[in-house]
Design a protein around this motif. Structure first.
Motif, PDB file in Angstrom:
ATOM      1  N   LEU A 130     -23.707  -7.723 -70.799  1.00  0.00           N
ATOM      2  CA  LEU A 130     -25.048  -8.020 -71.310  1.00  0.00           C
ATOM      3  C   LEU A 130     -25.019  -8.979 -72.501  1.00  0.00           C
ATOM      4  O   LEU A 130     -26.045  -9.550 -72.862  1.00  0.00           O
ATOM      5  CB  LEU A 130     -25.759  -6.723 -71.721  1.00  0.00           C
ATOM      6  N   ASP A 131     -23.838  -9.166 -73.092  1.00  0.00           N
ATOM      7  CA  ASP A 131     -23.701 -10.145 -74.182  1.00  0.00           C
ATOM      8  C   ASP A 131     -23.820 -11.579 -73.673  1.00  0.00           C
ATOM      9  O   ASP A 131     -23.932 -12.509 -74.474  1.00  0.00           O
ATOM     10  CB  ASP A 131     -22.345  -9.989 -74.883  1.00  0.00           C
ATOM     11  N   TYR A 132     -23.792 -11.761 -72.349  1.00  0.00           N
ATOM     12  CA  TYR A 132     -23.782 -13.107 -71.780  1.00  0.00           C
ATOM     13  C   TYR A 132     -24.916 -13.265 -70.765  1.00  0.00           C
ATOM     14  O   TYR A 132     -24.680 -13.597 -69.587  1.00  0.00           O
ATOM     15  CB  TYR A 132     -22.419 -13.382 -71.138  1.00  0.00           C
ATOM     16  N   PRO A 133     -26.163 -13.073 -71.215  1.00  0.00           N
ATOM     17  CA  PRO A 133     -27.296 -13.125 -70.273  1.00  0.00           C
ATOM     18  C   PRO A 133     -27.470 -14.491 -69.628  1.00  0.00           C
ATOM     19  O   PRO A 133     -28.057 -14.595 -68.546  1.00  0.00           O
ATOM     20  CB  PRO A 133     -28.495 -12.758 -71.152  1.00  0.00           C
ATOM     21  N   GLN A 134     -26.966 -15.545 -70.274  1.00  0.00           N
ATOM     22  CA  GLN A 134     -27.117 -16.888 -69.720  1.00  0.00           C
ATOM     23  C   GLN A 134     -26.346 -17.058 -68.417  1.00  0.00           C
ATOM     24  O   GLN A 134     -26.622 -17.979 -67.647  1.00  0.00           O
ATOM     25  CB  GLN A 134     -26.667 -17.944 -70.743  1.00  0.00           C
ATOM     26  N   PHE A 135     -25.386 -16.172 -68.158  1.00  0.00           N
ATOM     27  CA  PHE A 135     -24.593 -16.261 -66.936  1.00  0.00           C
ATOM     28  C   PHE A 135     -24.941 -15.178 -65.912  1.00  0.00           C
ATOM     29  O   PHE A 135     -24.408 -15.192 -64.808  1.00  0.00           O
ATOM     30  CB  PHE A 135     -23.092 -16.155 -67.268  1.00  0.00           C
ATOM     31  N   VAL A 257     -16.152 -19.709 -72.216  1.00  0.00           N
ATOM     32  CA  VAL A 257     -16.980 -19.002 -73.199  1.00  0.00           C
ATOM     33  C   VAL A 257     -16.416 -17.616 -73.478  1.00  0.00           C
ATOM     34  O   VAL A 257     -16.349 -17.173 -74.634  1.00  0.00           O
ATOM     35  CB  VAL A 257     -18.439 -18.919 -72.702  1.00  0.00           C
ATOM     36  N   LEU A 258     -16.007 -16.898 -72.431  1.00  0.00           N
ATOM     37  CA  LEU A 258     -15.527 -15.530 -72.609  1.00  0.00           C
ATOM     38  C   LEU A 258     -14.140 -15.468 -73.239  1.00  0.00           C
ATOM     39  O   LEU A 258     -13.851 -14.551 -74.027  1.00  0.00           O
ATOM     40  CB  LEU A 258     -15.470 -14.816 -71.251  1.00  0.00           C
ATOM     41  N   GLY A 259     -13.271 -16.414 -72.887  1.00  0.00           N
ATOM     42  CA  GLY A 259     -11.867 -16.327 -73.267  1.00  0.00           C
ATOM     43  C   GLY A 259     -11.600 -16.060 -74.737  1.00  0.00           C
ATOM     44  O   GLY A 259     -10.871 -15.114 -75.076  1.00  0.00           O
ATOM     45  N   PRO A 260     -12.154 -16.842 -75.658  1.00  0.00           N
ATOM     46  CA  PRO A 260     -11.874 -16.612 -77.074  1.00  0.00           C
ATOM     47  C   PRO A 260     -12.320 -15.228 -77.556  1.00  0.00           C
ATOM     48  O   PRO A 260     -11.641 -14.615 -78.393  1.00  0.00           O
ATOM     49  CB  PRO A 260     -12.661 -17.730 -77.767  1.00  0.00           C
ATOM     50  N   GLU A 261     -13.435 -14.724 -77.034  1.00  0.00           N
ATOM     51  CA  GLU A 261     -13.916 -13.407 -77.450  1.00  0.00           C
ATOM     52  C   GLU A 261     -13.005 -12.303 -76.914  1.00  0.00           C
ATOM     53  O   GLU A 261     -12.715 -11.326 -77.621  1.00  0.00           O
ATOM     54  CB  GLU A 261     -15.351 -13.189 -76.958  1.00  0.00           C
ATOM     55  N   LEU A 262     -12.535 -12.443 -75.696  1.00  0.00           N
ATOM     56  CA  LEU A 262     -11.606 -11.459 -75.146  1.00  0.00           C
ATOM     57  C   LEU A 262     -10.324 -11.417 -75.973  1.00  0.00           C
ATOM     58  O   LEU A 262      -9.814 -10.336 -76.288  1.00  0.00           O
ATOM     59  CB  LEU A 262     -11.277 -11.800 -73.684  1.00  0.00           C
ATOM     60  N   GLY A 277     -20.337 -18.376 -57.238  1.00  0.00           N
ATOM     61  CA  GLY A 277     -19.782 -19.415 -58.089  1.00  0.00           C
ATOM     62  C   GLY A 277     -20.469 -19.591 -59.420  1.00  0.00           C
ATOM     63  O   GLY A 277     -20.106 -20.477 -60.199  1.00  0.00           O
ATOM     64  N   GLU A 278     -21.462 -18.715 -59.744  1.00  0.00           N
ATOM     65  CA  GLU A 278     -22.220 -18.934 -60.983  1.00  0.00           C
ATOM     66  C   GLU A 278     -22.755 -17.676 -61.649  1.00  0.00           C
ATOM     67  O   GLU A 278     -23.132 -17.726 -62.819  1.00  0.00           O
ATOM     68  CB  GLU A 278     -23.413 -19.847 -60.697  1.00  0.00           C
ATOM     69  N   TRP A 279     -22.797 -16.536 -60.961  1.00  0.00           N
ATOM     70  CA  TRP A 279     -23.455 -15.360 -61.524  1.00  0.00           C
ATOM     71  C   TRP A 279     -22.422 -14.326 -61.964  1.00  0.00           C
ATOM     72  O   TRP A 279     -21.766 -13.699 -61.138  1.00  0.00           O
ATOM     73  CB  TRP A 279     -24.405 -14.726 -60.503  1.00  0.00           C
ATOM     74  N   LEU A 280     -22.288 -14.136 -63.257  1.00  0.00           N
ATOM     75  CA  LEU A 280     -21.368 -13.155 -63.833  1.00  0.00           C
ATOM     76  C   LEU A 280     -21.990 -11.762 -63.728  1.00  0.00           C
ATOM     77  O   LEU A 280     -23.100 -11.535 -64.210  1.00  0.00           O
ATOM     78  CB  LEU A 280     -21.103 -13.502 -65.303  1.00  0.00           C
ATOM     79  N   THR A 281     -21.285 -10.823 -63.085  1.00  0.00           N
ATOM     80  CA  THR A 281     -21.847  -9.483 -62.897  1.00  0.00           C
ATOM     81  C   THR A 281     -21.097  -8.396 -63.657  1.00  0.00           C
ATOM     82  O   THR A 281     -21.692  -7.389 -64.029  1.00  0.00           O
ATOM     83  CB  THR A 281     -21.893  -9.111 -61.409  1.00  0.00           C
ATOM     84  N   GLU A 282     -19.787  -8.557 -63.878  1.00  0.00           N
ATOM     85  CA  GLU A 282     -19.028  -7.537 -64.603  1.00  0.00           C
ATOM     86  C   GLU A 282     -17.896  -8.182 -65.384  1.00  0.00           C
ATOM     87  O   GLU A 282     -17.365  -9.224 -64.986  1.00  0.00           O
ATOM     88  CB  GLU A 282     -18.437  -6.482 -63.647  1.00  0.00           C
TER      89      GLU A 282
END
Length: 316
Positions: A130-135, A257-262, A277-282
């Motif tokens: 949910l931190d990444y609603p844009q995806f 975008v996710l990599g540095p935070e992980l 190819g575009e919708w992040l679900t988990e």
């Protein structure tokens, strides 16, 4: 470098060695000369600042029906006698799981825990995303039937799933007529006290649900998981099949975008799920899978990459 590695997992006797990521990690560790111990979360103990477990020294081999051998059990001090703890038991992400993270957090300053227990506790799969609603696809978190009906009316077809589910279990598609939505929400509200996740149905799931593995914030590999006949779920645990794949430009953007935070959170081994190819679900951090399938299809030694990262962190 020889490490003492304690593996917190489900009973090893019951795993499917053909595709189990934890088993692959254990084989890779053993091949590097690391010493392995096996225990379950129920074996954890705490007293006077110490955390220990009744653990079994274990050797592993890729032989069906004879894949492990235990030595005599020991009381292993996880803070003083272990270099690395792999926290690999499967969800449910319940109070037992959360308590294990609290106990391991108390020794994380002395022993490397993969993944970091505080970050695992604060980043459950369907909440961290949910931190990444844009995806994300359109998403509702609720226990309310009225809210679910309004969401359905807006999006036409929806998927309802437990907020802390895993392995593709209890995922339901509801059509535009809303048949059984009220009964489904009633059952969910009876079974779980927390809210549930409701998302717009993505027809692109028929072409697969991509699992992308990141190691210390960097992309290590990916597979595309195709749903079985008559299914919307593509999880390998419920009959999906894996095929080779490459990342789209959007998936590369998501990973960047996710990599540095992980990496910042100490989430060293993570599997993200992307549809169409575009919708992040988990964002899977508790017990990610997929590394065996990735190696099968493109030859990438993800287990080796994970141990390279672990060894760098221990040596630092």
């Amino acid at each position: 470098m020889s490490l003492t590695v304690a593996v917190q997992m489900d009973p090893i006797a019951h795993i499917n060695i053909a595709g189990d990521s934890t088993f692959a990690l254990m084989l890779a560790a053993q091949a590097r000369g690391h010493r392995l111990f096996h225990y379950t979360a129920e074996d954890l103990n705490y007293s006077d600042g110490r955390v220990w477990a009744k653990a079994d020294p274990v050797t592993v081999q890729r032989v069906v029906g004879d894949h492990y051998s235990f030595g005599d059990p020991v009381s292993l001090d996880l803070g003083d006698e272990a270099d690395v703890i792999l926290m690999r038991q499967d969800p449910p992400f319940d109070l037992g799981y959360i308590t294990a993270t609290h106990l391991l957090e108390r020794i994380a300053h002395k022993t490397l825990v993969v993944n970091d227990p505080a970050s695992v506790r604060n980043a459950p799969e369907k909440v961290f995303v949910l931190d990444y609603p844009q995806f994300m696809p359109p998403t509702l978190v609720t226990r309310s039937l009225d809210e679910a009906r309004a969401f359905l009316a807006k999006h036409g077809e929806i998927v309802v799933k437990p907020l802390h589910g895993n392995g593709g279990k209890a995922i339901f598609k509801v059509g535009s007529d809303g048949a059984n939505l009220s009964a489904l929400i009633e059952v969910f509200n009876t079974m779980w006290r927390e809210p549930h996740m409701v998302q717009a149905f993505l027809p692109a799931v028929a072409k697969g649900d991509k699992r992308i593995v990141l190691v210390d914030g960097e992309v290590a590999g990916a597979i595309n998981r195709l749903p079985g006949e008559g299914e919307i779920r593509s999880n390998l645990a419920v009959g999906g099949s894996a095929v080779a794949t490459e990342l789209t430009a959007k998936e590369c953007e998501i990973c960047a975008v996710l990599g540095p935070e992980l990496k910042k959170r100490g989430l060293l081994f993570v599997g993200i799920d992307v549809i169409g190819g575009e919708w992040l679900t988990e964002i899977n951090v508790t017990s990610p899978t997929g590394i065996v399938a990735i190696e099968t299809f493109d030859g990438t030694d993800v287990a080796g990459m994970i141990w390279d990262a672990i060894e760098r962190k221990v040596a630092a």
